[in-house]
Design a protein around this motif. Structure first.
Motif, PDB file in Angstrom:
ATOM      1  N   ALA A 104      -8.091   2.036  -5.216  1.00 37.15           N
ATOM      2  CA  ALA A 104      -8.124   3.302  -5.101  1.00 37.15           C
ATOM      3  C   ALA A 104      -7.047   3.864  -6.171  1.00 37.15           C
ATOM      4  CB  ALA A 104      -7.485   3.400  -3.615  1.00 37.15           C
ATOM      5  N   LYS A 105      -7.926   4.982  -6.859  1.00 41.44           N
ATOM      6  CA  LYS A 105      -7.370   5.604  -7.754  1.00 41.44           C
ATOM      7  C   LYS A 105      -5.950   6.419  -7.319  1.00 41.44           C
ATOM      8  CE  LYS A 105      -9.870   3.747 -10.930  1.00 41.44           C
ATOM      9  NZ  LYS A 105      -9.493   2.672 -11.516  1.00 41.44           N
ATOM     10  N   PRO A 106      -4.922   6.529  -7.982  1.00 38.55           N
ATOM     11  CA  PRO A 106      -3.874   7.490  -7.492  1.00 38.55           C
ATOM     12  C   PRO A 106      -4.359   8.809  -7.569  1.00 38.55           C
ATOM     13  CG  PRO A 106      -2.923   6.135  -9.206  1.00 38.55           C
ATOM     14  CD  PRO A 106      -4.445   5.755  -9.092  1.00 38.55           C
ATOM     15  N   ARG A 107      -3.896   9.771  -6.544  1.00 41.78           N
ATOM     16  CA  ARG A 107      -4.279  11.252  -6.544  1.00 41.78           C
ATOM     17  C   ARG A 107      -3.297  11.892  -7.260  1.00 41.78           C
ATOM     18  NH1 ARG A 107      -6.238   8.825  -2.466  1.00 41.78           N
ATOM     19  NH2 ARG A 107      -8.018   9.185  -1.217  1.00 41.78           N
ATOM     20  N   PRO A 108      -3.744  12.863  -8.147  1.00 43.92           N
ATOM     21  CA  PRO A 108      -2.975  13.754  -9.041  1.00 43.92           C
ATOM     22  C   PRO A 108      -1.946  14.749  -7.769  1.00 43.92           C
ATOM     23  CG  PRO A 108      -5.173  14.054  -9.609  1.00 43.92           C
ATOM     24  CD  PRO A 108      -5.273  13.067  -8.439  1.00 43.92           C
ATOM     25  N   SER A 109      -0.933  14.768  -8.266  1.00 44.84           N
ATOM     26  CA  SER A 109       0.073  15.545  -7.535  1.00 44.84           C
ATOM     27  C   SER A 109      -0.071  16.986  -7.593  1.00 44.84           C
ATOM     28  CB  SER A 109       1.393  15.289  -7.849  1.00 44.84           C
ATOM     29  OG  SER A 109       1.598  13.914  -8.079  1.00 44.84           O
ATOM     30  N   GLY A 143       0.969  -1.339  -0.031  1.00 41.93           N
ATOM     31  CA  GLY A 143      -0.092   0.027  -0.062  1.00 41.93           C
ATOM     32  C   GLY A 143       0.838   1.444   0.154  1.00 41.93           C
ATOM     33  N   HIS A 144       1.909   1.342   0.951  1.00 39.27           N
ATOM     34  CA  HIS A 144       2.909   2.361   0.813  1.00 39.27           C
ATOM     35  C   HIS A 144       3.553   2.585  -0.334  1.00 39.27           C
ATOM     36  CE1 HIS A 144       6.046   4.905   2.213  1.00 39.27           C
ATOM     37  NE2 HIS A 144       7.023   4.277   1.955  1.00 39.27           N
ATOM     38  N   ILE A 145       4.112   1.436  -0.977  1.00 46.23           N
ATOM     39  CA  ILE A 145       4.784   1.772  -2.316  1.00 46.23           C
ATOM     40  C   ILE A 145       3.907   1.949  -3.241  1.00 46.23           C
ATOM     41  CG2 ILE A 145       6.279   0.520  -3.719  1.00 46.23           C
ATOM     42  CD1 ILE A 145       7.256  -1.163  -1.537  1.00 46.23           C
ATOM     43  N   ALA A 146       2.659   1.272  -3.331  1.00 47.02           N
ATOM     44  CA  ALA A 146       1.612   1.920  -4.354  1.00 47.02           C
ATOM     45  C   ALA A 146       1.239   3.264  -4.346  1.00 47.02           C
ATOM     46  CB  ALA A 146       0.407   1.121  -4.264  1.00 47.02           C
ATOM     47  N   ASN A 193       2.304   5.940  -7.389  1.00 50.60           N
ATOM     48  CA  ASN A 193       1.144   6.514  -8.026  1.00 50.60           C
ATOM     49  C   ASN A 193       0.305   5.318  -8.597  1.00 50.60           C
ATOM     50  OD1 ASN A 193      -0.354   8.864  -8.224  1.00 50.60           O
ATOM     51  ND2 ASN A 193       0.356   9.238 -10.438  1.00 50.60           N
ATOM     52  N   MET A 194       0.290   4.246  -8.183  1.00 48.75           N
ATOM     53  CA  MET A 194      -0.565   3.036  -8.482  1.00 48.75           C
ATOM     54  C   MET A 194      -1.604   2.733  -8.144  1.00 48.75           C
ATOM     55  SD  MET A 194       1.424  -0.826  -8.645  1.00 48.75           S
ATOM     56  CE  MET A 194       0.886  -1.857  -9.784  1.00 48.75           C
ATOM     57  N   SER A 195      -2.799   2.377  -8.563  1.00 46.01           N
ATOM     58  CA  SER A 195      -4.065   1.952  -8.209  1.00 46.01           C
ATOM     59  C   SER A 195      -3.824   0.744  -7.324  1.00 46.01           C
ATOM     60  CB  SER A 195      -5.139   1.462  -9.160  1.00 46.01           C
ATOM     61  OG  SER A 195      -5.343   2.936  -9.890  1.00 46.01           O
TER      62      SER A 195
END
Length: 135
Positions: A130-135, A51-54, A58-60
């Protein structure tokens, strides 16, 4: 991964040491993220860094709430499906994982046929992750 098609993500299986090692898991997650894949953590490893690395790559990501066939008997699979359904009702969503054992497939198929009549909607993991959140 380039040898086959039709998959949306990757998951761990018997990888306790691997998923707990940032040095080992990060390159796999980086490459998978570049390909737009989802990572599904089976939830079996408490020390998993997935989860942390995802999030960092920026990985779902999705994590299983329950292993449906940890005890692969009809009664235990049915009980696990009942618990999964209860979790979904309580939280609005729940993720279960299972092995491709004949008993698991049989019991899940029976359960799934009646799920909608009980107000449960089955969705692909790509909807749950969970979709990655845009930076």
């Amino acid at each position: 991964m380039s040898r086959f098609q039709g998959y949306v993500g990757i998951s761990n299986f018997m990888g306790a040491r691997f998923t707990a090692s940032e040095a080992a898991l990060t390159p796999v997650m980086n490459e998978s993220a570049k390909r737009g894949l989802i990572y599904v953590d089976d939830g079996a490893v408490q020390r998993s860094l997935a989860g942390h690395i995802a999030s960092a790559t920026n990985m779902s990501f999705a994590k299983a709430d329950i292993t449906i066939d940890s005890v692969p008997t009809p009664t235990n699979v049915d009980r696990a499906l009942t618990r999964l359904e209860a979790m979904a009702r309580e939280r609005g969503i729940a993720v279960g994982v299972a092995n491709a054992l004949p008993i698991s497939i049989e019991r899940i198929a029976v359960w799934a046929k009646a799920a909608e009549s009980r107000g449960i909607v089955l969705v692909p993991i790509s909807i749950v992750a969970a979709k990655p959140r845009p930076s």
